[in-house]
Motif scaffolding. Sequence first.
Motif, mmCIF file in Angstrom:
data_model
loop_
_atom_site.group_PDB
_atom_site.id
_atom_site.type_symbol
_atom_site.label_atom_id
_atom_site.label_comp_id
_atom_site.label_asym_id
_atom_site.label_seq_id
_atom_site.Cartn_x
_atom_site.Cartn_y
_atom_site.Cartn_z
ATOM 1 N N LEU A 1 -7.261 -5.583 -0.683
ATOM 2 C CA LEU A 1 -6.069 -5.160 -1.016
ATOM 3 C C LEU A 1 -5.934 -4.762 -2.747
ATOM 4 N N LEU B 1 -8.087 -2.020 -3.483
ATOM 5 C CA LEU B 1 -7.313 -0.819 -3.215
ATOM 6 C C LEU B 1 -6.190 -0.370 -4.295
ATOM 7 N N LEU B 2 -5.443 -1.658 -4.862
ATOM 8 C CA LEU B 2 -4.443 -1.309 -5.600
ATOM 9 C C LEU B 2 -5.185 -0.830 -6.965
ATOM 10 N N LEU C 1 0.910 -1.210 -0.187
ATOM 11 C CA LEU C 1 -0.022 0.044 -0.036
ATOM 12 C C LEU C 1 0.872 1.188 -0.081
#
Lengths: 169, 495, 103, 491
Positions: free
Chosen positions: C9, C12-13, A15
């Motif tokens: 994840l 989000l990426l 992230l």
Amino acid sequence: MLENSIFAILALFLLFGSLGMISFKQTIFSGLSFLLAMMALAGLFALLENSFLFLAQIMVSVGAVVVISLLVMLSVNVNEQNLPKEPAKFRWMLLSAILVTPFALLMYRSLTHLNREFAETTAGYGSLKMMGATLFSDWVLPFEIVSVLLLAAMVGAIIIARKEPVNDA
Amino acid sequence: MLDQLLLILPMAITVIGAFFLMLLSWNKRFTLKDYNLVAVFFLSLSFILELPQLWNTEVIYIFPEVFGKMYVIDNFSTLFDLMFTAGAILTLLINTDYFKSRNYFNGEYFALILFSVFGMMTLAHSNELVTAFIALEIASLSVYALAGYHKSNRLSSEAMLKYMILGSMTGAFFILGTALIYGAVGSTTLGDIAAFIKGSGDSETLLVITGGTFIMVTILFKIGAVPFHSWVVDVYHGAPFPVTMFMASTFKIALFAIALRLYLVDFAPINAIWSELLQVITVLTLIGGSWLAITQDNLKRMLAGSSIVHSGYMLIAISSIGLGSQEAAPAIMFYLMSYFLSSVGAFGILSFIASRSQKSLTFEDFKGFAQRRPYLAAMMAIFMLSLSGFPSTIGFLGKFYIFTSAIESGQILLAGLGILTAFISVYYYFKLIAMMYFYPTNESQKRFPMDLSGVLIGLMAVLVIWGGIGTGLIPFIPGVDGFIDIAKQAVLSLQ
Amino acid sequence: MTPEPFFALATLLFSMGIIGIISRRNLFVVYMSIELMLSSVNLILALFSRLHGDMHGSVIALLMIAVIAAEAALFLAIIVLLYRQRRTLDSDVFSKLSQRDTL
Amino acid sequence: MEAVLSYIIFFPLFTTLFMGFFRVGLRTLRIGAMLSSLLVFLLVLLVAAYFDPDGGMQFIRVLPWIEHYGITYKLGVDGISLVLLLLIAFLMPLLYLYMWTEERKGYWYNMMLLQTGVTGAVLSLDLLLFYLFWETMLLPIFIMIGRYGSGMRQFNAMKIVLMTVLGSMSMFFSILYLGYEFFAVNGWWSFALSDLSTLELDPRTSIWLAGGFLLAFAIKIPLVGFHTWMAPAYGSAPTPAVVIMSAIMAKLGIYGLWRFGYGLFETTLSYYAPWVMTLAIIGLLYYAIHAIMEPSLRRMFAYSSGSHLSMIALGVFLTNIYAWGGSLYFIATHALASAGIFLMIGLLYKRTRSDNIDDLGGIASYAPRFTFFFVFFALSIAGLPGTGGFVAELLIIIGAFKEEFWIGVLTATTMLSAMLYIFWMLQRTVFGPETVATEYFEDLNAREMAMLIPIVALLLITGIVPSLFIPLFEPQIAAMLADLLHSIGGL
């Protein structure tokens, strides 16, 4: 438990790497963050017991693509004044984040819709052998035409990047 | 074994031709004309080998023990292949003079054209999403490079950049959709998807629906539907003429190959879900495209804008498919053929003219064209009439089928809007005819170019007219019914 | 361990990739954002592959890595070309087309 | 014999293609055009000779065209279309005679194409075939106005095309809907008029669909409100195009009302009747007032033509035999008279380079023959007793009085206002003091006389012995009307 902490660390790297990639002003910092993210992604592949994908990610994505990108970034040697002036960068990012949120929610909801759980993998899952067996039994055609794709991209890239006198009128 | 090899020979020949040209281009002894001839030779060979398959009504999976069901040969894909190769051949032949007049073309150009034709052909044949994606990438990457071929020209580079950023971004949605479908189905082969949809309840298909929607984003982008249209006008304008012609005549059509295969067969039980979304996009596309086309001075940009409108017409038919129209799928095929013929002709004439001058062509440049070149002007008028859907051309019948299918599926208002935009399109197409015929010129009349380009453009014009009025009464020559038969047969082979 | 965090994840990426393309003007960042989008799809594919317990998803991911490499080659080439032409990485500078310029 | 209609339609087209392909010289071109039009005229006479007034639709020719959608190549002629067919075939050779000295080849080609377009529209009985001809006849007009016209020709050409295409698109939509409806009911496709007229539509849909057709015809006629293209187009078009527009194309709008309006939507049209009749009556007066005030001769007669066409449209919507017979007769006689007057204006323009009333005067003293013809045509437009127009207008007015008293009164004002502006115009142009423009005004030469005399003769014959022509179409109209009244009464 160990898996969870490994995941947490990798996810954090991933992230922050990608966040850094999209927010650094200096291109080279972005590139390095991206390198970090891609390595963390390889780690995730390993966590998913996919050793061959881990290798491929490290070797091709990180080792070739990102590194070459970094080399290109260094070779064009951007100085400060050639970088785009983006005074409202973070405001734009926030705005687009708001715009993207519904899409992300939709995507997350449909991804988790099936509600599956991780099962025990069969022996040899993710190994080179099984990968090769699947690749060459079911995926021969895409594999073959990927070679054509790489070739076409190569030809295109060579033509475009080949130095010719630029008559910039 | 051997007969199957024969079936994939057309594709093999294009890719071999591409390799050959690639190797050849390192040799400095060959001229551009030689490369052109070699490329045309390979493409024609492929075209000729493909042609007999048009009468083959079977559905054949090539080398099923090796490729599984990934690679299919049916009438549908054959028809698309023929259009791709024909489009590429016409592009290369008509632009012979254009290549000569510009110094930036070289051997690799032809290799890239062949690569992208190969990609499109594979796209038409692929019965599996990942293969389709890779094929699409082959075609796209080659076309990106082609669009930026005029490197010393800023517009060309910008066109390439814009196209590439937006294209890759929407391309990611295709593979995301594929991933979702893989997640639900466990396979990306089209037949398996259809079986999964038939065999499972609403809740399980959600992932497939989302995936299908994401795939649709890519398709809508590549055909230039509003709101994914922002690249079309600029890229058509910035790319060199032969590339614009190539894109308009082949690449735009290619996406319909996978779209129809996917939405007509595999998503058939659930594709009513998309019809409302599609209707909204269709309305936007028709209005937005018309607006873009009206406001342009530059002909390339006008044709680019109008190509968005033509995508809109085809979208009408696609949403009709979702609403259960029987006529819609053949209507799209017929429309694709009609658009192919008319746009190849129109762009052909434009690049034919452009090869003799360095500036871009605006409406003003066509003043008095009819006096200078009466035959070319007449042909241009024919293509414009066909694009605007004037009766007695093939474009009219294309619109006729599309609107009939819309009425059949109960989309009366959409059909009405389509007819309204067809009316608007009369304005910008007739504007060109008016420019050609209504203004005198001081330049002397030029002779009709009796070279290959001229003859080919003439042939296209004859086909456009014949496709509009041809009767089946003349033996051995298929009339309009023949064209419809081809379209129907192609769609039939899908099921 | 559950698959949800992985999916979150990946989502989000992918979103970050879109954000990067929309909000940044630096060509390198735009290029890397697209790579990021494709990579996040790779993560999803590997994940589904693991959930299904077959290797198909992994093989697709492997093929995708090759596609990413191909796109990267072309992207880097065009960035180099444009930088050579204009000496800038600002994508806004490359918007001459919308100003109805003649070719 | 059954292919004779196809010959009539396509002979000019093939002549054009043949001569265009070989790029023949001007001499050959005009002789070829003339010969083709004469041959077509003979064929049409042949058709008229073999025509059976009581036989309904005749010389029917059906060939498959696009079999998947049941679109056929279907031609036929009945009493109504025969009138228009005769008109076209009669006027074409005269128009060629008018443009004999014309040296621009495109002009000739366009005229021949135009003939094919209008003839095809009159004869086709399949809706899509009709639509094809209806649209294609626009193309030559577009080119003729834009290329060979005067004034703001480019703009006006675009205007006429856009307005008429708007109408035809709405008609196209109705045709598609009808065709699909027929398919949904019967399970097979057909676009033939005779098939589609059997459809039972629900009233609401029917009203919408009829509206689509009406819009197309209203623009073509043009009714008031749909007329903005008319004066500019007539003003900038070259004379032969004006003649075709006023004498034939505008009449095709009326013809369409009959053939497709009543053919497809018998009862629905009565829903529109009050609106159309109101528009027509407004048109009568509005156009007449415009005609009085208009300084340009060509535009003045454009308005006059509009006024008379409104009257014909009114007659079509007055469902009695006098009005219908009168309307059809008026189509023919008005076409002849307006062809004559527009040709005269063309000749005048050639000589004086002006068609403005203020520039003219005193022609009578220089050119007695010209004056004779000019006055004759102008008066026959006004409905001079003894010309065909008088009989026709009288019939329509009688029909109007039968319907409603005040409609009759308003209709009768057309004749009066026409008298008014025509006499005033004649006084200012032909008589009165001569001007710079009319000095040394050349009189008509033999070719021009040859072109005008047949029109004069025909106008006189139609006026003095209407019984010669009326039987040709009267049974047809009576039958249609009986049919219509039956179905209205049956409601």
